[in-house]
Design a protein around this motif. Structure first.
Motif, PDB file in Angstrom:
ATOM      1  N   SER A   1       6.261  36.957  95.859  1.00 25.25           N
ATOM      2  CA  SER A   1       7.057  38.014  96.490  1.00 25.25           C
ATOM      3  C   SER A   1       8.523  37.959  96.095  1.00 25.25           C
ATOM      4  O   SER A   1       9.206  38.993  96.102  1.00 25.25           O
ATOM      5  N   HIS A   2       9.031  36.765  95.708  1.00 25.31           N
ATOM      6  CA  HIS A   2      10.446  36.649  95.346  1.00 25.31           C
ATOM      7  C   HIS A   2      10.674  35.361  94.566  1.00 25.31           C
ATOM      8  O   HIS A   2      11.162  34.373  95.084  1.00 25.31           O
ATOM      9  N   SER A   3      10.333  35.392  93.287  1.00 20.86           N
ATOM     10  CA  SER A   3      10.515  34.242  92.397  1.00 20.86           C
ATOM     11  C   SER A   3      10.916  34.735  91.016  1.00 20.86           C
ATOM     12  O   SER A   3      10.602  35.870  90.645  1.00 20.86           O
ATOM     13  N   SER A   4      11.576  33.858  90.259  1.00 22.43           N
ATOM     14  CA  SER A   4      12.036  34.238  88.921  1.00 22.43           C
ATOM     15  C   SER A   4      11.427  33.298  87.875  1.00 22.43           C
ATOM     16  O   SER A   4      10.446  32.611  88.162  1.00 22.43           O
ATOM     17  N   ALA A   5      11.997  33.257  86.681  1.00 20.51           N
ATOM     18  CA  ALA A   5      11.404  32.538  85.557  1.00 20.51           C
ATOM     19  C   ALA A   5      12.049  31.165  85.371  1.00 20.51           C
ATOM     20  O   ALA A   5      13.258  31.067  85.142  1.00 20.51           O
ATOM     21  N   TYR A   6      11.240  30.109  85.432  1.00 21.65           N
ATOM     22  CA  TYR A   6      11.719  28.733  85.318  1.00 21.65           C
ATOM     23  C   TYR A   6      12.353  28.465  83.950  1.00 21.65           C
ATOM     24  O   TYR A   6      13.324  27.714  83.847  1.00 21.65           O
ATOM     25  N   ALA A   7      11.822  29.073  82.907  1.00 20.79           N
ATOM     26  CA  ALA A   7      12.353  28.819  81.559  1.00 20.79           C
ATOM     27  C   ALA A   7      13.768  29.359  81.398  1.00 20.79           C
ATOM     28  O   ALA A   7      14.525  28.866  80.553  1.00 20.79           O
ATOM     29  N   VAL A   8      14.151  30.333  82.196  1.00 23.19           N
ATOM     30  CA  VAL A   8      15.502  30.886  82.148  1.00 23.19           C
ATOM     31  C   VAL A   8      16.441  30.108  83.063  1.00 23.19           C
ATOM     32  O   VAL A   8      17.590  29.853  82.714  1.00 23.19           O
ATOM     33  N   ARG A   9      15.935  29.728  84.230  1.00 21.03           N
ATOM     34  CA  ARG A   9      16.708  28.920  85.189  1.00 21.03           C
ATOM     35  C   ARG A   9      15.748  27.915  85.789  1.00 21.03           C
ATOM     36  O   ARG A   9      14.847  28.273  86.561  1.00 21.03           O
ATOM     37  N   ASN A  10      15.917  26.633  85.434  1.00 21.79           N
ATOM     38  CA  ASN A  10      14.939  25.607  85.813  1.00 21.79           C
ATOM     39  C   ASN A  10      15.117  25.150  87.264  1.00 21.79           C
ATOM     40  O   ASN A  10      15.457  23.998  87.545  1.00 21.79           O
ATOM     41  N   HIS A  11      14.864  26.073  88.154  1.00 19.79           N
ATOM     42  CA  HIS A  11      14.871  25.795  89.590  1.00 19.79           C
ATOM     43  C   HIS A  11      13.419  25.756  90.053  1.00 19.79           C
ATOM     44  O   HIS A  11      12.591  26.559  89.618  1.00 19.79           O
ATOM     45  N   ASN A  12      13.099  24.810  90.954  1.00 22.34           N
ATOM     46  CA  ASN A  12      11.689  24.672  91.351  1.00 22.34           C
ATOM     47  C   ASN A  12      11.143  25.876  92.112  1.00 22.34           C
ATOM     48  O   ASN A  12       9.938  25.975  92.318  1.00 22.34           O
ATOM     49  N   ARG A  13      11.993  26.798  92.514  1.00 22.83           N
ATOM     50  CA  ARG A  13      11.516  28.028  93.151  1.00 22.83           C
ATOM     51  C   ARG A  13      11.020  29.050  92.128  1.00 22.83           C
ATOM     52  O   ARG A  13      10.449  30.078  92.495  1.00 22.83           O
ATOM     53  N   ASN A  14      11.254  28.786  90.862  1.00 16.59           N
ATOM     54  CA  ASN A  14      10.870  29.737  89.825  1.00 16.59           C
ATOM     55  C   ASN A  14       9.537  29.364  89.191  1.00 16.59           C
ATOM     56  O   ASN A  14       9.014  28.264  89.397  1.00 16.59           O
ATOM     57  N   VAL A  15       9.000  30.274  88.398  1.00 17.23           N
ATOM     58  CA  VAL A  15       7.628  30.160  87.889  1.00 17.23           C
ATOM     59  C   VAL A  15       7.658  29.690  86.437  1.00 17.23           C
ATOM     60  O   VAL A  15       8.282  30.329  85.575  1.00 17.23           O
ATOM     61  N   GLN A  16       6.961  28.584  86.186  1.00 11.44           N
ATOM     62  CA  GLN A  16       6.904  28.020  84.837  1.00 11.44           C
ATOM     63  C   GLN A  16       5.994  28.851  83.939  1.00 11.44           C
ATOM     64  O   GLN A  16       5.101  29.572  84.402  1.00 11.44           O
ATOM     65  N   ASP A  17       6.207  28.718  82.632  1.00 15.33           N
ATOM     66  CA  ASP A  17       5.451  29.522  81.672  1.00 15.33           C
ATOM     67  C   ASP A  17       3.948  29.294  81.771  1.00 15.33           C
ATOM     68  O   ASP A  17       3.161  30.235  81.606  1.00 15.33           O
ATOM     69  N   SER A  18       3.534  28.048  82.008  1.00 17.73           N
ATOM     70  CA  SER A  18       2.099  27.775  82.113  1.00 17.73           C
ATOM     71  C   SER A  18       1.477  28.569  83.255  1.00 17.73           C
ATOM     72  O   SER A  18       0.340  29.061  83.149  1.00 17.73           O
ATOM     73  N   THR A  19       2.235  28.722  84.343  1.00 20.41           N
ATOM     74  CA  THR A  19       1.743  29.519  85.469  1.00 20.41           C
ATOM     75  C   THR A  19       1.830  31.009  85.164  1.00 20.41           C
ATOM     76  O   THR A  19       0.940  31.778  85.561  1.00 20.41           O
ATOM     77  N   LEU A  20       2.880  31.441  84.461  1.00 20.89           N
ATOM     78  CA  LEU A  20       2.971  32.854  84.084  1.00 20.89           C
ATOM     79  C   LEU A  20       1.755  33.279  83.267  1.00 20.89           C
ATOM     80  O   LEU A  20       1.235  34.395  83.437  1.00 20.89           O
ATOM     81  N   ARG A  21       1.279  32.390  82.404  1.00 20.85           N
ATOM     82  CA  ARG A  21       0.092  32.737  81.618  1.00 20.85           C
ATOM     83  C   ARG A  21      -1.141  32.863  82.523  1.00 20.85           C
ATOM     84  O   ARG A  21      -2.006  33.715  82.293  1.00 20.85           O
ATOM     85  N   LYS A  22      -1.219  32.032  83.557  1.00 24.55           N
ATOM     86  CA  LYS A  22      -2.320  32.147  84.508  1.00 24.55           C
ATOM     87  C   LYS A  22      -2.192  33.432  85.339  1.00 24.55           C
ATOM     88  O   LYS A  22      -3.199  34.051  85.700  1.00 24.55           O
ATOM     89  N   VAL A  23      -0.951  33.815  85.663  1.00 23.16           N
ATOM     90  CA  VAL A  23      -0.734  35.075  86.386  1.00 23.16           C
ATOM     91  C   VAL A  23      -1.285  36.238  85.570  1.00 23.16           C
ATOM     92  O   VAL A  23      -1.928  37.153  86.116  1.00 23.16           O
ATOM     93  N   LYS A  24      -1.051  36.211  84.267  1.00 20.41           N
ATOM     94  CA  LYS A  24      -1.574  37.271  83.403  1.00 20.41           C
ATOM     95  C   LYS A  24      -3.097  37.319  83.468  1.00 20.41           C
ATOM     96  O   LYS A  24      -3.690  38.405  83.623  1.00 20.41           O
TER      97      LYS A  24
END
Length: 375
Positions: free
Chosen positions: A239-262
């Protein structure tokens, strides 16, 4: 006179904004996944709606203005200027009340959202479905949906989860900034897992699927993100998260998870909060948010991104996105930066098309469960 590239881009956006201000948002609903106004109502008025004038521009108000309330960004005039068509208002209670009166306080927050929507029913429409959102947009009202932020609100009881759904909640964030007995929150990524997602946690996910409630993975740990996606038979969302690869904050979503989201056909609603989009919050800008949106598209595809700004839930927003009136500027910026990617049709997907598709698929899974029960 020669213009540098940055100044030229600003001039382009200014010209675009003066003529269109993202006309696509007049044609397709802008759906925001997360606004914490109800918690500000609790903090500042003890849920007394007489002390909050939603119809007034509160920018300079001595209580609600941003000079006085660092987390106040919302009112009707600015929502209208921002072309917001649907908003999830969040029923949030502090983790300190877990194991105490979290459920009672959550119900109070759901109550204030409902009273708020009823008081301003000329402008707001209390919504619980995709059909409600599209009908509200057609009638010129803002669809008002309820999200519950934090699994601690359900007190580890499936019966309570079902009652929250019956009260109108259409998503639940599995954790907030604390672990539940069945799922880890994002801050364990700074140390080590405690629970991950337990067998009961997977049962919670499947019960949400059965109910037609969106599974929200903002605030959960990296492991729980992936485990919940694997457990779900419906698309999930953030509902409210951004991209970990752009800003490495633990509230953001890592690329491995983004691929699973797809693969899951889910959607990440991008958070605007300064601290989540830039490691130096004082330097955070609208351009940073655009970078997060574009990165999610690069990894997960154009069908996996949406908007979940987190207004009224944080104390600092980026330059250019100072309040809820600024959404059109972000859409204009994206198109000015890359018109071949950000066609009108793709901007409509970002605005709300992707979320509506996810929500519709969640509703479809619920219908399949119901149909199978009566075979």
């Amino acid at each position: 006179m020669k213009l540098d590239a940055g100044l030229f881009l600003i001039l382009c956006i200014t010209l675009l904004s003066s003529t269109t201000r993202s006309h696509v948002l007049d044609e397709a609903p802008l759906i925001d996944g997360h606004n914490d106004l109800p918690y500000n109502l609790y903090k500042l008025t003890e849920n007394n709606l007489d002390k909050y004038n939603f119809e007034k521009n509160l920018t300079n108000d001595p209580v609600w203005g941003s000079k006085y309330c660092k987390s106040c960004f919302t009112d009707l005039p600015r929502l209208r200027a921002g072309k917001v068509a649907a908003q999830f208002w969040v029923a949030y209670v502090d983790c300190k009340v877990q194991y105490k009166d979290a459920l009672a306080k959550t119900i109070e927050q759901i109550d204030v959202i409902k009273r708020f929507a009823k008081r301003y029913q000329n402008y707001l429409h209390l919504a619980t479905s995709t059909a409600d959102i599209t009908n509200a947009f057609a009638s010129g009202k803002i669809a008002s949906l309820i999200g519950v932020e934090g699994g601690h609100s359900m007190d580890s009881r499936l019966g309570v989860l079902r009652m929250l759904y019956d009260l109108g909640a259409r998503y639940m964030t599995l954790t907030h900034a604390c672990n539940t007995p069945w799922a880890d929150n994002s801050y364990v990524d700074d140390s080590k897992p405690v629970h991950n997602l337990t067998a009961f946690g997977r049962l919670v996910v499947r019960e949400m699927n059965r109910l037609g409630m969106l599974v929200d993975l903002s605030h959960v740990s990296h492991n729980v993100m992936n485990q919940a996606i694997d457990a779900s038979v419906a698309p999930i969302f953030f509902s409210h998260s951004s991209a970990y690869a752009v800003r490495n904050h633990n509230r953001n979503v890592q690329d491995s998870t983004l691929r699973k989201v797809k693969e899951n056909r889910g959607v990440v609603m991008v958070n605007f909060a300064s601290n989540f989009v830039n490691s130096d919050p004082l330097q955070a800008s609208i351009e940073d948010v655009a970078k997060h949106i574009n990165h999610i598209v690069n990894v997960a595809g154009i069908n996996s991104v949406g908007i979940g700004a987190d207004y009224d839930g944080v104390s600092s927003m980026p330059k250019g996105l100072e309040d809820v009136s600024k959404y059109p500027d972000l859409f204009d910026l994206l198109q000015a930066q890359n018109a071949s990617r950000w066609t009108n049709e793709n901007l409509k997907l970002l605005a709300g098309g992707n979320f509506l598709r996810v929500f519709q698929e969640v509703e479809n899974v619920c219908s399949e469960y119901t149909t199978s029960m009566f075979k």
